[in-house]
Write a protein that holds these residues in place. Sequence first.
Motif, PDB file in Angstrom:
ATOM      1  N   PHE A 105      -4.964 -33.506  15.740  1.00  0.00           N
ATOM      2  CA  PHE A 105      -4.468 -32.192  16.171  1.00  0.00           C
ATOM      3  C   PHE A 105      -5.462 -31.092  15.808  1.00  0.00           C
ATOM      4  CE2 PHE A 105      -2.410 -28.161  15.001  1.00  0.00           C
ATOM      5  CZ  PHE A 105      -1.997 -27.766  16.260  1.00  0.00           C
ATOM      6  N   ALA A 106      -5.852 -31.041  14.525  1.00  0.00           N
ATOM      7  CA  ALA A 106      -6.735 -29.964  14.068  1.00  0.00           C
ATOM      8  C   ALA A 106      -8.209 -30.375  14.101  1.00  0.00           C
ATOM      9  CB  ALA A 106      -6.346 -29.542  12.657  1.00  0.00           C
ATOM     10  N   TYR A 107      -8.430 -31.661  13.984  1.00  0.00           N
ATOM     11  CA  TYR A 107      -9.808 -32.185  14.025  1.00  0.00           C
ATOM     12  C   TYR A 107      -9.748 -33.634  14.478  1.00  0.00           C
ATOM     13  CZ  TYR A 107      -8.578 -34.670   9.774  1.00  0.00           C
ATOM     14  OH  TYR A 107      -7.965 -35.506   8.884  1.00  0.00           O
ATOM     15  N   ALA A 108     -10.908 -34.133  14.890  1.00  0.00           N
ATOM     16  CA  ALA A 108     -10.987 -35.541  15.288  1.00  0.00           C
ATOM     17  C   ALA A 108     -12.159 -36.175  14.551  1.00  0.00           C
ATOM     18  CB  ALA A 108     -11.192 -35.651  16.795  1.00  0.00           C
ATOM     19  N   LEU A 109     -12.067 -37.450  14.345  1.00  0.00           N
ATOM     20  CA  LEU A 109     -13.161 -38.184  13.706  1.00  0.00           C
ATOM     21  C   LEU A 109     -13.921 -38.958  14.771  1.00  0.00           C
ATOM     22  CD1 LEU A 109     -11.229 -39.585  10.598  1.00  0.00           C
ATOM     23  CD2 LEU A 109     -12.823 -37.647  10.659  1.00  0.00           C
ATOM     24  N   GLN A 110     -15.235 -38.710  14.812  1.00  0.00           N
ATOM     25  CA  GLN A 110     -16.078 -39.480  15.748  1.00  0.00           C
ATOM     26  C   GLN A 110     -17.203 -40.075  14.934  1.00  0.00           C
ATOM     27  OE1 GLN A 110     -17.301 -37.077  19.089  1.00  0.00           O
ATOM     28  NE2 GLN A 110     -15.224 -36.952  19.902  1.00  0.00           N
ATOM     29  N   GLY A 111     -17.059 -41.330  14.570  1.00  0.00           N
ATOM     30  CA  GLY A 111     -18.019 -41.948  13.660  1.00  0.00           C
ATOM     31  C   GLY A 111     -17.979 -41.205  12.337  1.00  0.00           C
ATOM     32  N   ASP A 112     -19.160 -40.711  11.902  1.00  0.00           N
ATOM     33  CA  ASP A 112     -19.216 -39.961  10.644  1.00  0.00           C
ATOM     34  C   ASP A 112     -18.965 -38.470  10.868  1.00  0.00           C
ATOM     35  OD1 ASP A 112     -19.716 -42.207   9.203  1.00  0.00           O
ATOM     36  OD2 ASP A 112     -21.903 -41.954   9.193  1.00  0.00           O
ATOM     37  N   ASP A 113     -18.799 -38.086  12.123  1.00  0.00           N
ATOM     38  CA  ASP A 113     -18.670 -36.654  12.420  1.00  0.00           C
ATOM     39  C   ASP A 113     -17.218 -36.215  12.484  1.00  0.00           C
ATOM     40  OD1 ASP A 113     -21.401 -36.370  12.581  1.00  0.00           O
ATOM     41  OD2 ASP A 113     -21.428 -36.900  14.730  1.00  0.00           O
ATOM     42  N   ILE A 114     -17.011 -34.953  12.090  1.00  0.00           N
ATOM     43  CA  ILE A 114     -15.696 -34.331  12.222  1.00  0.00           C
ATOM     44  C   ILE A 114     -15.795 -33.296  13.338  1.00  0.00           C
ATOM     45  CG2 ILE A 114     -14.001 -32.850  11.082  1.00  0.00           C
ATOM     46  CD1 ILE A 114     -14.739 -34.229   8.463  1.00  0.00           C
ATOM     47  N   VAL A 115     -14.941 -33.450  14.340  1.00  0.00           N
ATOM     48  CA  VAL A 115     -14.983 -32.546  15.489  1.00  0.00           C
ATOM     49  C   VAL A 115     -13.803 -31.577  15.398  1.00  0.00           C
ATOM     50  CG1 VAL A 115     -14.944 -32.437  18.020  1.00  0.00           C
ATOM     51  CG2 VAL A 115     -15.972 -34.413  16.865  1.00  0.00           C
ATOM     52  N   PRO A 116     -14.082 -30.274  15.327  1.00  0.00           N
ATOM     53  CA  PRO A 116     -12.981 -29.308  15.249  1.00  0.00           C
ATOM     54  C   PRO A 116     -12.209 -29.244  16.565  1.00  0.00           C
ATOM     55  CG  PRO A 116     -15.113 -28.171  15.362  1.00  0.00           C
ATOM     56  CD  PRO A 116     -15.403 -29.639  15.303  1.00  0.00           C
ATOM     57  N   LEU A 117     -10.888 -29.141  16.471  1.00  0.00           N
ATOM     58  CA  LEU A 117     -10.063 -29.102  17.688  1.00  0.00           C
ATOM     59  C   LEU A 117      -9.327 -27.767  17.868  1.00  0.00           C
ATOM     60  CD1 LEU A 117      -8.463 -32.695  17.603  1.00  0.00           C
ATOM     61  CD2 LEU A 117     -10.494 -31.936  18.864  1.00  0.00           C
ATOM     62  N   ASN A 152     -14.193 -24.711   3.968  1.00  0.00           N
ATOM     63  CA  ASN A 152     -13.870 -26.105   4.207  1.00  0.00           C
ATOM     64  C   ASN A 152     -12.719 -26.227   5.203  1.00  0.00           C
ATOM     65  OD1 ASN A 152     -13.289 -28.790   4.080  1.00  0.00           O
ATOM     66  ND2 ASN A 152     -13.154 -28.917   1.884  1.00  0.00           N
ATOM     67  N   ILE A 153     -11.527 -25.841   4.777  1.00  0.00           N
ATOM     68  CA  ILE A 153     -10.336 -26.137   5.586  1.00  0.00           C
ATOM     69  C   ILE A 153     -10.402 -25.493   6.975  1.00  0.00           C
ATOM     70  CG2 ILE A 153      -7.835 -25.881   5.723  1.00  0.00           C
ATOM     71  CD1 ILE A 153      -7.828 -25.925   2.619  1.00  0.00           C
ATOM     72  N   LEU A 154     -10.553 -24.179   7.003  1.00  0.00           N
ATOM     73  CA  LEU A 154     -10.473 -23.500   8.298  1.00  0.00           C
ATOM     74  C   LEU A 154     -11.660 -23.844   9.192  1.00  0.00           C
ATOM     75  CD1 LEU A 154      -9.091 -19.981   7.301  1.00  0.00           C
ATOM     76  CD2 LEU A 154      -7.869 -21.910   8.278  1.00  0.00           C
ATOM     77  N   SER A 155     -12.861 -23.785   8.627  1.00  0.00           N
ATOM     78  CA  SER A 155     -14.034 -24.002   9.478  1.00  0.00           C
ATOM     79  C   SER A 155     -14.085 -25.439   9.987  1.00  0.00           C
ATOM     80  CB  SER A 155     -15.315 -23.644   8.729  1.00  0.00           C
ATOM     81  OG  SER A 155     -15.497 -24.510   7.655  1.00  0.00           O
ATOM     82  N   LEU A 156     -13.576 -26.351   9.183  1.00  0.00           N
ATOM     83  CA  LEU A 156     -13.554 -27.754   9.615  1.00  0.00           C
ATOM     84  C   LEU A 156     -12.700 -27.933  10.879  1.00  0.00           C
ATOM     85  CD1 LEU A 156     -13.536 -30.549   7.104  1.00  0.00           C
ATOM     86  CD2 LEU A 156     -11.901 -30.738   8.934  1.00  0.00           C
ATOM     87  N   CYS A 157     -11.681 -27.085  11.004  1.00  0.00           N
ATOM     88  CA  CYS A 157     -10.797 -27.173  12.175  1.00  0.00           C
ATOM     89  C   CYS A 157     -11.279 -26.269  13.315  1.00  0.00           C
ATOM     90  CB  CYS A 157      -9.372 -26.766  11.798  1.00  0.00           C
ATOM     91  SG  CYS A 157      -8.686 -27.748  10.475  1.00  0.00           S
ATOM     92  N   GLY A 158     -12.329 -25.494  13.053  1.00  0.00           N
ATOM     93  CA  GLY A 158     -12.855 -24.611  14.101  1.00  0.00           C
ATOM     94  C   GLY A 158     -12.211 -23.241  14.105  1.00  0.00           C
ATOM     95  N   ILE A 159     -11.358 -22.959  13.124  1.00  0.00           N
ATOM     96  CA  ILE A 159     -10.680 -21.653  13.076  1.00  0.00           C
ATOM     97  C   ILE A 159     -11.627 -20.649  12.412  1.00  0.00           C
ATOM     98  CG2 ILE A 159      -8.691 -20.376  12.191  1.00  0.00           C
ATOM     99  CD1 ILE A 159      -7.131 -23.019  12.159  1.00  0.00           C
ATOM    100  N   GLN A 160     -11.822 -19.531  13.086  1.00  0.00           N
ATOM    101  CA  GLN A 160     -12.736 -18.504  12.551  1.00  0.00           C
ATOM    102  C   GLN A 160     -11.983 -17.581  11.594  1.00  0.00           C
ATOM    103  OE1 GLN A 160     -14.198 -15.718  15.443  1.00  0.00           O
ATOM    104  NE2 GLN A 160     -15.390 -14.593  13.911  1.00  0.00           N
ATOM    105  N   LEU A 161     -12.425 -17.554  10.363  1.00  0.00           N
ATOM    106  CA  LEU A 161     -11.788 -16.652   9.396  1.00  0.00           C
ATOM    107  C   LEU A 161     -12.366 -15.252   9.564  1.00  0.00           C
ATOM    108  CD1 LEU A 161      -9.840 -16.389   6.953  1.00  0.00           C
ATOM    109  CD2 LEU A 161     -11.878 -16.538   5.529  1.00  0.00           C
ATOM    110  N   LEU A 162     -11.506 -14.312   9.907  1.00  0.00           N
ATOM    111  CA  LEU A 162     -11.964 -12.922  10.084  1.00  0.00           C
ATOM    112  C   LEU A 162     -12.073 -12.210   8.747  1.00  0.00           C
ATOM    113  CD1 LEU A 162      -9.811 -11.874  13.174  1.00  0.00           C
ATOM    114  CD2 LEU A 162     -12.191 -12.652  13.134  1.00  0.00           C
ATOM    115  N   ASP A 163     -11.130 -12.502   7.857  1.00  0.00           N
ATOM    116  CA  ASP A 163     -11.134 -11.817   6.562  1.00  0.00           C
ATOM    117  C   ASP A 163     -10.169 -12.515   5.606  1.00  0.00           C
ATOM    118  OD1 ASP A 163     -11.933  -9.919   4.761  1.00  0.00           O
ATOM    119  OD2 ASP A 163     -11.281  -8.202   5.952  1.00  0.00           O
TER     120      ASP A 163
END
Length: 202
Positions: A105-117, A152-163
């Motif tokens: 839902f929030a990320y996917a695993l592709q081999g060793d890579d984490i893909v943000p969703l 870690n948490i937010l950026s890993l999922c692709g969510i941009q932290l504004l502040d």
Amino acid sequence: MQHLVVICHPKQRSFTQTAAHAYATSVEALGHEVVVRDLYHLQFDPVLGADELPSAGNPAIPAAVRREQSYLADAGAVAFFYPLWWGFMPAMMKGYIDRVLSCGFAYALQGDDIVPLLSGKKALIFTSSEVSMTELRRSKQWHAMRVLEEDNILSLCGIQLLDHLHLPSVKPGLTAQTVETYLEVVRNAVQEHWGAQPVPVG
Ligand SMILES: Cc1cc2nc3c(=O)[nH]c(=O)nc-3n(C[C@H](O)[C@H](O)[C@H](O)COP(=O)(O)O)c2cc1C
């Protein structure tokens, strides 16, 4: 835009709840839609079960978790409100992250890579502590919290932290004037980040 406001505090009349509702009211006043998810009030279960583990192959995501995921999927922005407990987020908040930001839902695993969703979504974090900002920095808790939660948490999922707005020295005896000053910080953040956003018609 739809805003998701995630509140983690067991007491309805707490500073955290008050700040979250100030955010929701300010965003609504700009014409945006707001969905508030009060985790304690919802009795959200923060405990991730064996069936939900990514290693389960085809994880069984319970309906209550899917519901929270659908609110997050619909939101363009998410605002998190929680106090600092033992230098980190409360267990309820961590459980929401464990379960709702699930693999697939929030990320996917592709081999060793984490893909943000969840790319394209933006976030704001509002926290409070009893100690001062000086003490948080001295004890390196501020650094640790930022690295863990934001880098870690937010950026890993692709969510941009504004502040990440931290409101320190929140303790018994807080004056009404300080509360108002802090609520103004919250309202100003809404204006700064969402005030110039075009509001959808209809
Ligand atoms: C279990 C627990 C742990 C806490 N740990 C910390 C801490 O590590 N550092 C700190 O400054 N305040 C700590 N506090 C105080 C809270 O951060 C503070 O009471 C809160 O930010 C005030 O906001 P509220 O009125 O919404 O609870 C803790 C409080 C509790 C209940």
